[in-house]
Design a protein around this motif. Structure first.
Motif, PDB file in Angstrom:
ATOM      1  N   ARG A  78       0.828  -1.206   0.000  1.00 43.07           N
ATOM      2  CA  ARG A  78       0.000   0.000   0.000  1.00 43.07           C
ATOM      3  C   ARG A  78       0.867   1.263   0.000  1.00 43.07           C
ATOM      4  O   ARG A  78       0.545   2.259  -0.654  1.00 43.07           O
ATOM      5  CB  ARG A  78      -0.926   0.001   1.217  1.00 43.07           C
ATOM      6  N   LEU A  79       1.950   1.216   0.746  1.00 41.72           N
ATOM      7  CA  LEU A  79       2.868   2.354   0.770  1.00 41.72           C
ATOM      8  C   LEU A  79       3.459   2.599  -0.618  1.00 41.72           C
ATOM      9  O   LEU A  79       3.547   3.749  -1.080  1.00 41.72           O
ATOM     10  CB  LEU A  79       3.986   2.097   1.780  1.00 41.72           C
ATOM     11  N   ALA A  80       3.846   1.526  -1.283  1.00 42.50           N
ATOM     12  CA  ALA A  80       4.414   1.643  -2.628  1.00 42.50           C
ATOM     13  C   ALA A  80       3.394   2.176  -3.626  1.00 42.50           C
ATOM     14  O   ALA A  80       3.727   2.928  -4.547  1.00 42.50           O
ATOM     15  CB  ALA A  80       4.952   0.291  -3.087  1.00 42.50           C
ATOM     16  N   ARG A  81       2.138   1.807  -3.428  1.00 42.38           N
ATOM     17  CA  ARG A  81       1.084   2.353  -4.303  1.00 42.38           C
ATOM     18  C   ARG A  81       0.962   3.860  -4.105  1.00 42.38           C
ATOM     19  O   ARG A  81       0.872   4.629  -5.062  1.00 42.38           O
ATOM     20  CB  ARG A  81      -0.245   1.681  -4.016  1.00 42.38           C
ATOM     21  N   ARG A  82       0.980   4.295  -2.834  1.00 41.96           N
ATOM     22  CA  ARG A  82       0.807   5.727  -2.555  1.00 41.96           C
ATOM     23  C   ARG A  82       1.996   6.562  -3.014  1.00 41.96           C
ATOM     24  O   ARG A  82       1.824   7.667  -3.536  1.00 41.96           O
ATOM     25  CB  ARG A  82       0.592   5.940  -1.048  1.00 41.96           C
TER      26      ARG A  82
ATOM     27  N   TYR B 273      -1.610  -2.304  -7.962  1.00 42.90           N
ATOM     28  CA  TYR B 273      -2.132  -2.772  -6.680  1.00 42.90           C
ATOM     29  C   TYR B 273      -3.495  -3.426  -6.871  1.00 42.90           C
ATOM     30  O   TYR B 273      -4.289  -2.984  -7.709  1.00 42.90           O
ATOM     31  CB  TYR B 273      -2.257  -1.568  -5.742  1.00 42.90           C
ATOM     32  N   SER B 274      -3.753  -4.468  -6.115  1.00 43.50           N
ATOM     33  CA  SER B 274      -5.042  -5.159  -6.163  1.00 43.50           C
ATOM     34  C   SER B 274      -5.666  -5.174  -4.777  1.00 43.50           C
ATOM     35  O   SER B 274      -5.113  -5.778  -3.852  1.00 43.50           O
ATOM     36  CB  SER B 274      -4.867  -6.597  -6.672  1.00 43.50           C
ATOM     37  N   GLU B 275      -6.798  -4.494  -4.627  1.00 44.87           N
ATOM     38  CA  GLU B 275      -7.492  -4.488  -3.346  1.00 44.87           C
ATOM     39  C   GLU B 275      -7.894  -5.906  -2.928  1.00 44.87           C
ATOM     40  O   GLU B 275      -7.820  -6.279  -1.764  1.00 44.87           O
ATOM     41  CB  GLU B 275      -8.746  -3.612  -3.440  1.00 44.87           C
ATOM     42  N   TYR B 276      -8.341  -6.693  -3.906  1.00 43.08           N
ATOM     43  CA  TYR B 276      -8.799  -8.054  -3.619  1.00 43.08           C
ATOM     44  C   TYR B 276      -7.654  -8.912  -3.096  1.00 43.08           C
ATOM     45  O   TYR B 276      -7.773  -9.587  -2.061  1.00 43.08           O
ATOM     46  CB  TYR B 276      -9.414  -8.651  -4.884  1.00 43.08           C
ATOM     47  N   ALA B 277      -6.515  -8.870  -3.817  1.00 44.11           N
ATOM     48  CA  ALA B 277      -5.371  -9.677  -3.396  1.00 44.11           C
ATOM     49  C   ALA B 277      -4.859  -9.230  -2.036  1.00 44.11           C
ATOM     50  O   ALA B 277      -4.500 -10.054  -1.182  1.00 44.11           O
ATOM     51  CB  ALA B 277      -4.265  -9.595  -4.441  1.00 44.11           C
ATOM     52  N   ALA B 278      -4.830  -7.912  -1.806  1.00 40.60           N
ATOM     53  CA  ALA B 278      -4.355  -7.395  -0.529  1.00 40.60           C
ATOM     54  C   ALA B 278      -5.272  -7.828   0.607  1.00 40.60           C
ATOM     55  O   ALA B 278      -4.811  -8.259   1.674  1.00 40.60           O
ATOM     56  CB  ALA B 278      -4.255  -5.877  -0.585  1.00 40.60           C
TER      57      ALA B 278
ATOM     58  N   SER C 184       4.526 -11.402  -6.215  1.00 40.77           N
ATOM     59  CA  SER C 184       4.640 -11.838  -4.821  1.00 40.77           C
ATOM     60  C   SER C 184       4.312 -10.716  -3.839  1.00 40.77           C
ATOM     61  O   SER C 184       4.402 -10.909  -2.625  1.00 40.77           O
ATOM     62  CB  SER C 184       6.057 -12.361  -4.555  1.00 40.77           C
ATOM     63  N   ARG C 185       3.911  -9.552  -4.325  1.00 42.78           N
ATOM     64  CA  ARG C 185       3.661  -8.390  -3.478  1.00 42.78           C
ATOM     65  C   ARG C 185       2.739  -8.668  -2.277  1.00 42.78           C
ATOM     66  O   ARG C 185       2.995  -8.169  -1.165  1.00 42.78           O
ATOM     67  CB  ARG C 185       3.076  -7.251  -4.306  1.00 42.78           C
ATOM     68  N   PRO C 186       1.647  -9.442  -2.424  1.00 43.71           N
ATOM     69  CA  PRO C 186       0.765  -9.642  -1.265  1.00 43.71           C
ATOM     70  C   PRO C 186       1.421 -10.373  -0.109  1.00 43.71           C
ATOM     71  O   PRO C 186       0.902 -10.351   1.009  1.00 43.71           O
ATOM     72  CB  PRO C 186      -0.383 -10.483  -1.839  1.00 43.71           C
ATOM     73  N   ALA C 187       2.550 -11.020  -0.369  1.00 44.75           N
ATOM     74  CA  ALA C 187       3.169 -11.844   0.676  1.00 44.75           C
ATOM     75  C   ALA C 187       4.670 -11.602   0.804  1.00 44.75           C
ATOM     76  O   ALA C 187       5.361 -12.380   1.455  1.00 44.75           O
ATOM     77  CB  ALA C 187       2.921 -13.329   0.388  1.00 44.75           C
ATOM     78  N   SER C 188       5.167 -10.520   0.231  1.00 48.38           N
ATOM     79  CA  SER C 188       6.610 -10.291   0.278  1.00 48.38           C
ATOM     80  C   SER C 188       6.917  -8.804   0.255  1.00 48.38           C
ATOM     81  O   SER C 188       6.704  -8.135  -0.753  1.00 48.38           O
ATOM     82  CB  SER C 188       7.293 -10.984  -0.907  1.00 48.38           C
TER      83      SER C 188
ATOM     84  N   TYR D 202       9.934  -1.127  -3.724  1.00 50.52           N
ATOM     85  CA  TYR D 202       9.808  -0.086  -2.715  1.00 50.52           C
ATOM     86  C   TYR D 202       9.112  -0.634  -1.474  1.00 50.52           C
ATOM     87  O   TYR D 202       8.050  -1.252  -1.551  1.00 50.52           O
ATOM     88  CB  TYR D 202       9.010   1.101  -3.255  1.00 50.52           C
ATOM     89  N   THR D 203       9.712  -0.389  -0.313  1.00 53.73           N
ATOM     90  CA  THR D 203       9.162  -0.832   0.970  1.00 53.73           C
ATOM     91  C   THR D 203       9.352   0.282   1.998  1.00 53.73           C
ATOM     92  O   THR D 203       9.885   1.356   1.701  1.00 53.73           O
ATOM     93  CB  THR D 203       9.866  -2.099   1.483  1.00 53.73           C
ATOM     94  N   ILE D 204       8.946   0.026   3.214  1.00 51.90           N
ATOM     95  CA  ILE D 204       9.111   0.983   4.294  1.00 51.90           C
ATOM     96  C   ILE D 204      10.576   1.324   4.522  1.00 51.90           C
ATOM     97  O   ILE D 204      10.911   2.389   5.074  1.00 51.90           O
ATOM     98  CB  ILE D 204       8.482   0.431   5.601  1.00 51.90           C
ATOM     99  N   LEU D 205      11.492   0.484   4.087  1.00 50.05           N
ATOM    100  CA  LEU D 205      12.923   0.744   4.248  1.00 50.05           C
ATOM    101  C   LEU D 205      13.425   1.833   3.307  1.00 50.05           C
ATOM    102  O   LEU D 205      14.510   2.383   3.519  1.00 50.05           O
ATOM    103  CB  LEU D 205      13.729  -0.538   4.030  1.00 50.05           C
ATOM    104  N   GLY D 206      12.646   2.138   2.267  1.00 52.98           N
ATOM    105  CA  GLY D 206      13.027   3.206   1.350  1.00 52.98           C
ATOM    106  C   GLY D 206      14.438   3.043   0.827  1.00 52.98           C
ATOM    107  O   GLY D 206      14.786   1.994   0.261  1.00 52.98           O
ATOM    108  N   ASN D 207      15.264   4.061   1.037  1.00 56.95           N
ATOM    109  CA  ASN D 207      16.663   4.014   0.596  1.00 56.95           C
ATOM    110  C   ASN D 207      17.593   3.463   1.657  1.00 56.95           C
ATOM    111  O   ASN D 207      18.813   3.576   1.545  1.00 56.95           O
ATOM    112  CB  ASN D 207      17.125   5.415   0.172  1.00 56.95           C
ATOM    113  N   GLY D 208      17.037   2.895   2.688  1.00 58.92           N
ATOM    114  CA  GLY D 208      17.859   2.229   3.687  1.00 58.92           C
ATOM    115  C   GLY D 208      17.829   2.887   5.057  1.00 58.92           C
ATOM    116  O   GLY D 208      17.449   4.047   5.214  1.00 58.92           O
TER     117      GLY D 208
END
Length: 353
Positions: free
Chosen positions: A184-188, A194-199, A244-248, A330-336
């Protein structure tokens, strides 16, 4: 009007229950598969499951070919491909844990033939997903593949699997919480697809495990039911998403980096579980989600600390500060994270002392 089309490939049949190993032949008939199967297995699952299933095939006049793989590698995938061609196999049957099933999955993709998934341990969601994961040197490759035509999961067999494999599967599912947060963060911030259903499906599987953690106990077939259904749903979520986004998310990057820094120290599911504690804290701070994840992991005897993983504190800090470099996701870790921040979050969550 939508111009983009989406293909969602899912297993045609899913059979979960007590003593369903004996249903594999019927599942093949239901799918109208013809010809000779190649069983892809590993040493212990061969004895526990592949040989009884082979006897059922032989009873109806079909002699399966069998290849036993010792380790997960691209060489093993190539061995299965060569064996399938030499034995003129028409379809594959992966029988075992994640190793045998991922190898069968990747080989079937190359051979352009179907495969069936017969898990003997509920260790990760690869038993039903459309992705395979194989280590290569000091890294691990996750590649797209066809999902199984059918999944036959015998809860009696799964309940007898080593408890640590089941807890690893549980932890892998619980980590879906943070994977979806990252998605969700990467979508924003990056406008990723992004898939609401898969999420929603992925989050639901994590909630199943967290809500039922007190009921997941060694040797209980009911526990095998709970974990297997959650693993199925997680794999389906990835197939729906086409990734693999919904689980990784960042928790998986953390695990992959631990594989490089301390290979073989801990199971994948256990590593992502600990990674999920840290990344949930980064997403929510003091709001408590990370405590819920940690409590659920502890309840099922899964590791919650570096020491319980068998990994020293400094290796955990190195993994946290470098794992964002592993892949372009892209994840919460951003650039580290810098070392001070990594040490602070790992200490506050109790992952290190």
């Amino acid at each position: 009007m939508f111009e983009k089309s989406t293909w969602i490939r899912l297993p045609r049949n899913v059979i979960v229950g007590h003593d369903v190993l004996s249903d594999v032949v019927d599942a093949v008939d239901e799918l109208h598969l013809q010809g000779r199967p190649l069983f892809v297995t590993s040493p212990t699952p061969r004895r526990l499951a592949a040989e009884p299933i082979a006897a059922d095939f032989e009873a109806v006049g079909i002699e399966p070919a069998v290849v036993t793989v010792e380790s997960a590698s691209f060489d093993a995938v190539e061995e299965v491909i060569e064996t399938a061609e030499a034995e003129e196999a028409s379809y594959l049957v992966g029988i075992g844990g994640g190793k045998a099933i991922d190898i069968a999955k990747m080989a079937s993709e190359h051979l352009e033939m179907g495969f069936l998934s017969v898990p003997t341990a509920a260790s990760h969601d690869g038993i039903v997903s459309n992705r395979g994961s194989v280590p290569d040197g000091d890294t691990r490759h996750s590649v797209a593949a066809e999902p199984p035509l059918a999944v036959i999961a015998d809860t009696g067999v799964l309940a007898e699997a080593p408890w640590e494999l089941t807890t690893a599967g549980c932890a892998d599912i619980i980590s879906n919480y943070t994977a979806v947060m990252d998605w969700r963060l990467a979508r924003r911030l990056q406008n990723v697809e992004y898939s609401e259903y898969a999420a929603a499906l992925s989050e639901m599987t994590a909630e199943i495990l967290v809500d039922n953690a007190d009921h997941v106990r060694p040797g209980l077939e009911e526990s095998a039911w709970i974990v297997t259904k959650a693993l199925m749903s997680s794999g389906v979520a990835m197939s729906i998403a086409g990734s693999s986004r919904p689980a990784s998310g960042a928790e998986h990057l953390f695990s992959h980096q631990l594989d490089r820094l301390a290979p073989g120290a801990a199971l994948h599911g256990h590593q992502v579980g600990v990674g999920s504690i840290v990344t949930a804290y980064l997403h929510g701070g003091e709001r408590g989600i990370w405590q819920d994840i940690r409590s659920a992991l502890a309840s099922i005897d899964a590791p919650t600390t570096a020491a319980e993983l068998g990994i020293d504190d400094e290796t955990v800090i190195e993994a946290l500060t470098t794992c964002h470099e592993i892949r372009d996701r892209y994840t919460i870790l951003g650039n580290g994270m810098n070392e001070r921040a990594a040490r602070e979050v790992a200490t506050k969550t109790g992952v290190i002392d």
